[in-house]
Scaffold this motif. Structure first.
Motif, PDB file in Angstrom:
ATOM      1  N   GLY A  58       0.801  -1.225   0.000  1.00 29.60           N
ATOM      2  CA  GLY A  58       0.000   0.000   0.000  1.00 29.60           C
ATOM      3  C   GLY A  58       0.828   1.267   0.000  1.00 29.60           C
ATOM      4  N   ALA A  59       2.078   1.165   0.445  1.00 26.66           N
ATOM      5  CA  ALA A  59       2.953   2.348   0.466  1.00 26.66           C
ATOM      6  C   ALA A  59       3.592   2.618  -0.887  1.00 26.66           C
ATOM      7  CB  ALA A  59       4.043   2.162   1.521  1.00 26.66           C
ATOM      8  N   LEU A  65       7.089   5.743  -4.737  1.00 20.53           N
ATOM      9  CA  LEU A  65       7.501   6.011  -6.114  1.00 20.53           C
ATOM     10  C   LEU A  65       7.501   7.500  -6.441  1.00 20.53           C
ATOM     11  CD1 LEU A  65       5.627   3.133  -8.016  1.00 20.53           C
ATOM     12  CD2 LEU A  65       8.079   3.317  -7.598  1.00 20.53           C
ATOM     13  N   VAL A  66       6.577   8.235  -5.833  1.00 19.76           N
ATOM     14  CA  VAL A  66       6.443   9.669  -6.120  1.00 19.76           C
ATOM     15  C   VAL A  66       7.411  10.520  -5.299  1.00 19.76           C
ATOM     16  CG1 VAL A  66       4.828  11.622  -5.969  1.00 19.76           C
ATOM     17  CG2 VAL A  66       4.033   9.425  -6.841  1.00 19.76           C
ATOM     18  N   LEU A  67       7.771  10.048  -4.100  1.00 14.52           N
ATOM     19  CA  LEU A  67       8.518  10.843  -3.133  1.00 14.52           C
ATOM     20  C   LEU A  67       9.755  11.563  -3.676  1.00 14.52           C
ATOM     21  CD1 LEU A  67       8.818  11.694  -0.117  1.00 14.52           C
ATOM     22  CD2 LEU A  67      10.225   9.643   0.186  1.00 14.52           C
ATOM     23  N   PRO A  68      10.645  10.905  -4.474  1.00 17.87           N
ATOM     24  CA  PRO A  68      11.882  11.590  -4.879  1.00 17.87           C
ATOM     25  C   PRO A  68      11.674  12.753  -5.853  1.00 17.87           C
ATOM     26  CG  PRO A  68      12.061   9.193  -5.121  1.00 17.87           C
ATOM     27  CD  PRO A  68      10.623   9.503  -4.930  1.00 17.87           C
ATOM     28  N   GLN A  73      15.576   7.402  -5.149  1.00 13.96           N
ATOM     29  CA  GLN A  73      14.985   6.953  -6.413  1.00 13.96           C
ATOM     30  C   GLN A  73      15.046   5.438  -6.531  1.00 13.96           C
ATOM     31  OE1 GLN A  73      17.373   9.225  -9.140  1.00 13.96           O
ATOM     32  NE2 GLN A  73      16.000  10.993  -9.126  1.00 13.96           N
ATOM     33  N   VAL A  74      16.153   4.828  -6.125  1.00 11.20           N
ATOM     34  CA  VAL A  74      16.308   3.372  -6.193  1.00 11.20           C
ATOM     35  C   VAL A  74      15.429   2.684  -5.150  1.00 11.20           C
ATOM     36  CG1 VAL A  74      17.927   1.455  -5.874  1.00 11.20           C
ATOM     37  CG2 VAL A  74      18.627   3.478  -7.171  1.00 11.20           C
ATOM     38  N   CYS A  75      15.450   3.206  -3.922  1.00 11.95           N
ATOM     39  CA  CYS A  75      14.702   2.575  -2.835  1.00 11.95           C
ATOM     40  C   CYS A  75      13.190   2.659  -3.023  1.00 11.95           C
ATOM     41  CB  CYS A  75      15.086   3.216  -1.500  1.00 11.95           C
ATOM     42  SG  CYS A  75      16.751   2.789  -0.935  1.00 11.95           S
ATOM     43  N   SER A  76      12.720   3.560  -3.871  1.00 11.66           N
ATOM     44  CA  SER A  76      11.277   3.740  -4.048  1.00 11.66           C
ATOM     45  C   SER A  76      10.587   2.483  -4.586  1.00 11.66           C
ATOM     46  CB  SER A  76      11.007   4.926  -4.983  1.00 11.66           C
ATOM     47  OG  SER A  76      11.456   4.656  -6.294  1.00 11.66           O
TER      48      SER A  76
END
Length: 385
Positions: A275-276, A281-284, A357-360
């Protein structure tokens, strides 16, 4: 509630380590790789010992070991406070990790013993103490340690001493509880699955812990650096923003316990990790205010995953509460430490923004939940049946 409060004290002391990173980086002229190694020493010390302590205490419970573990944390704090070399900092981090390794398996067992069958609620109440402690660490670092210097870390040894006193009383209750329950047979229905199916499920749960804790490490260890580099905030204000994220984790954890008991562990695992994904994905790529909002949402959603995973695993392997708690708490610490070190290396070479970006994409591993056996459906399902 006593072990939850002591979990708060324990994790407040632990969270001082990443909260001190910006100050230590400047004071000792460290690079991101050395910062990551400091986290690795603490996390791996805790992670390597916890499963073995859990296995041992399943066979020979040690009620008063809780107080001893808090004593190790006190010593680790003093070493961190008065260290004048990087080597002593590493030693202090390792002793703090030892305290955590002793504390978690037995305190998780106490929480389950006191649950009255509400295992999800008990595990989340126990866990939320640690979450609040993790949230308080950066705040206390911002308003106490950063203005007054490294030696002010020693002030928190008073919290460790208080924890030792409380846990001694918990140990007394635990010892008396064991004597009382030994006189009667516990009639808890155990879930019996083929060994291969259990091992497969444990492996899937371990991968889910990997996805959760590697992503959470990117926030807990490097969020301050990310906000400083990307949005040019002060070190003190970055600590406050880290507190907001960790506070969201605490809120999500305490809300997740009743949800685990009502909807079941498997449903919560599905929701809390996968759900997260849209938000990670948008955060960075968003602005300052949206970043704060998204990290808060991510913290709330992902928070209940660990309690649900631990309860699910304890249902898979009945009678091995300490081993499971030690294994999963230890694995989580190990992932946190290895992840902190690895992400530090990546940040040195590619930049801190690239790390996010990678961790997303890590929450995509939540899809592995489909491979878990169909157990842990919660009270809602039982009432319908």
């Amino acid at each position: 509630m006593a072990v939850s409060f002591c979990h708060l004290l324990n994790d407040t002391m632990q969270s001082l380590i990443p909260a001190l990173y910006p100050m230590l980086k400047d004071g000792y002229a460290l690079d991101f790789t050395q910062i990551g190694l400091l986290g690795l020493v603490f996390q791996v010390t805790a992670s390597l010992l916890q499963p073995f302590i859990g296995i041992y205490t399943d066979k020979r419970p040690l009620p008063y070991s809780l107080s001893v573990g808090m004593g190790f944390s006190l010593i680790g704090l003093l070493l961190m406070a008065y260290a004048h070399t990087y080597a002593v900092l590493l030693l202090g981090a390792g002793v703090l990790g030892l305290g955590s390794a002793v504390f978690h398996p037995e305190s998780s067992r106490v929480a389950r013993l006191a649950s009255g069958g509400r295992h999800g609620l008990a595990q989340s109440l126990f866990q939320v103490g640690g979450n609040f402690g993790s949230a308080l660490g950066p705040l206390l670092a911002a308003f106490i340690v950063l203005p007054r210097g490294q030696e002010s870390v020693a002030w928190f040894s008073a919290a460790a001493l208080a924890g030792m006193i409380i846990l001694f009383q918990v140990g007394r209750w635990y010892s008396q509880h064991r004597v009382a329950t030994a006189k009667r047979m516990a009639a808890a229905p155990a879930i019996v699955l083929p060994r291969a199916k259990v091992m497969k499920a444990i492996a899937v749960l371990a991968l889910l812990v990997l996805s959760k804790y590697l992503y959470m490490t990117s926030l807990s260890s490097y969020y301050t650096f990310y906000m400083i580099e990307r949005f040019d905030v002060s070190v003190q204000y970055a600590q406050i923003l880290l507190f907001v994220f960790l506070g969201a984790v605490a809120i999500g954890t305490v809300a997740g316990g009743p949800v685990v008991d009502w909807f079941g562990t498997k449903f919560v695992i599905w929701f809390s990790i996968l759900g997260a994904l849209p938000f990670t994905l948008v955060l960075p790529y968003v602005g300052y205010n949206t970043t704060i909002v998204l990290t808060f949402i991510i913290g709330v959603i992902m928070a209940s995953a660990f309690s649900a995973i631990v309860v699910f695993a304890q249902e898979l392997v009945p009678g091995r509460v300490g081993m499971i708690a030690g294994l999963f708490f230890g694995f989580a610490f190990g992932i946190g430490g290895i992840g902190a070190a690895a992400l530090g290396v990546v940040a040195d070479h590619k930049g801190i923004v690239y790390v996010y970006q990678v961790c997303s994409f890590l929450p995509l591993l939540g899809l592995l939940t489909v491979l878990l056996p169909d157990i842990g459906k919660g009270r809602r399902h039982k009432i319908k049946v």
